[in-house]
Design an enzyme around this catalytic site. Sequence first.
Site, mmCIF file in Angstrom:
data_model
loop_
_atom_site.group_PDB
_atom_site.id
_atom_site.type_symbol
_atom_site.label_atom_id
_atom_site.label_comp_id
_atom_site.label_asym_id
_atom_site.label_seq_id
_atom_site.Cartn_x
_atom_site.Cartn_y
_atom_site.Cartn_z
ATOM 1 N N GLU A 158 0.826 -1.210 0.000
ATOM 2 C CA GLU A 158 0.000 0.000 0.000
ATOM 3 C C GLU A 158 0.864 1.264 0.000
ATOM 4 O OE1 GLU A 158 -3.590 1.818 2.838
ATOM 5 O OE2 GLU A 158 -2.213 0.313 3.640
ATOM 6 N N LYS A 197 -9.413 2.494 -2.269
ATOM 7 C CA LYS A 197 -9.715 2.048 -0.905
ATOM 8 C C LYS A 197 -11.098 2.535 -0.485
ATOM 9 C CE LYS A 197 -7.216 1.587 3.497
ATOM 10 N NZ LYS A 197 -5.940 1.974 4.176
ATOM 11 N N CYS A 250 -5.603 -3.014 2.377
ATOM 12 C CA CYS A 250 -5.372 -2.984 3.821
ATOM 13 C C CYS A 250 -6.682 -3.049 4.618
ATOM 14 C CB CYS A 250 -4.544 -1.768 4.196
ATOM 15 S SG CYS A 250 -3.727 -1.919 5.814
#
Length: 552
Positions: free
Chosen positions: A45, A113, A149
């Site tokens: 990330e 994300k 994540c």
Amino acid sequence: MADRFRITLAQLNPTVGDIDGNAAKALAAWQQAREAGADLVAFPEMFITGYNTQDLVMKPAFYRAAMAAVEELAKQCADGPAMAIGGPWAEDGNLFNAYLILKGGRISSKSLKHHLPNETVFDEVRLYDAGPLGGPYAVGNTRIGSPICEDSWHPDVAETLEETGAEFLLIPNGSPYFRNKYDVRLNHMVARVVETGLPLIYLNMVGGQDDQVFDGATFGLNPGGELAFRMPVFDEAVTHIDLERGDDGWRIVPAEIVPQPEEWEQDYRAMVQSLRDYVGKTGFKKALLGLSGGVDSALVAAIAVDAIGAENVRCVMLPSEYTSQASLDDAEAVAKALGVHYDYVPISDSRAAMTEALAPLFTGREADLTEENIQSRLRGLLLMAISNKFGEMLLTTGNKSEVAVGYATIYGDMNGGYNPIKDLYKTRVFETCRWRNANHRDWMMGPLGEVIRPSVIDKPPSAELREDQKDSDSLPDYPVLDAILDILIDRDGSIADCVAAGFEEADARRVEHLIYISEYKRFQSAPGTRLTHRAFWLDRRYPIVNRWRDQG
């Protein structure tokens, strides 16, 4: 259709803001992937910027430079495996934490994300806009889903990817260390595998960034939750992993499962790595610290030597008339065992001069904490002078117990640029010293064997600012203090919780009071290695002015 897919996993150590340097690391790993015949090389990330960027990522010139670097990487890597790399992406007035897929000379796909963490050390709601729930991207004829994540800690993103055709999950992470964090990650990822029935690769970065340390330990899970491979903890590594397609879909071909060190080793490694990277990434070459003959400074000295080498560490003994012969002997023994440069700078004459200068103002007043703190502040002044003269970063040596209750002198022994033991309670300091004496690893630059002799560890702790002073004169014994601090800080407990655990109510209230009135000191203290999920700084943000006390 291809029945085999090779992915090169780049578990690397980026530097926040070093966009060109991070891009160069990515290009080198891509070249390894091409030589290995990989279909895809994957990075963690926000790799192009480093992580955690905090508010830096909101600066338009910064995120535009990062986006341009990714576009340039796409051109450089047109002929070979695809690349998946994390970075910021701005479009239509929004800024996203993105995972960018590069192939054929361009950015072919973006995963954005969706779940933005806004707890502990993360403020992503402040930094980014939430992306929509999206589908997989294709590399060749294989469809891959990449929850970024935090997205993997929630079931909806992975389930949406599975429902829209993802054949396996590749999860890029910037997941910082805290004690036993790997088990927490593994449990969440097993849940995603069970829910989706897909193989899963959890790709993490390594390296230190301010207080945070990224510990790697990249791993893969096959359907059913079976561990297929695990990469090293804390070490950079570029590893080629194969997946095979059978009648039941894709499976990760089992590979090396690198052993997981126990928690004492991981904590020590985190302190060494964070200091090594903090010094290196800020441009320092050398460090110094005051070596008092006590256990805290001895441990910091050992960590510093293991991090950057004895030839780059200066230890300074600054004795006063209250410094015992035992402390003088212990400090010298630690310095010799570690092989560091050792200086001896007495402060008695300087303290006398300061006392004389203040005498007209202090006439008629009894000596008290003021005079004790003068000694500490003189030491801080002298250490900062040495730091300035020689260009060596000053390390501060207060443990978490002291930091919690303010048992330290602001502008004195709190002076310094970094504190590797800031999140280590005193009782753990003792055990960590014993662990280091009994253990040595390849990543340690210091000597084998006993480097902190038993007399340093076993003697009653003392600041030695007055005759026969002991820490226990001012604080509960450390086993009691640390247990109360664990309840009040690490577990956010109450006075009633302390009493229920068997501690005296008066002790718990006194400790709570000390915690709150010391907030202003912590606000001005040096950063230090995060070892727990309740470290002082971003994990625990309290007001400096605060008159509330637990009345329960």
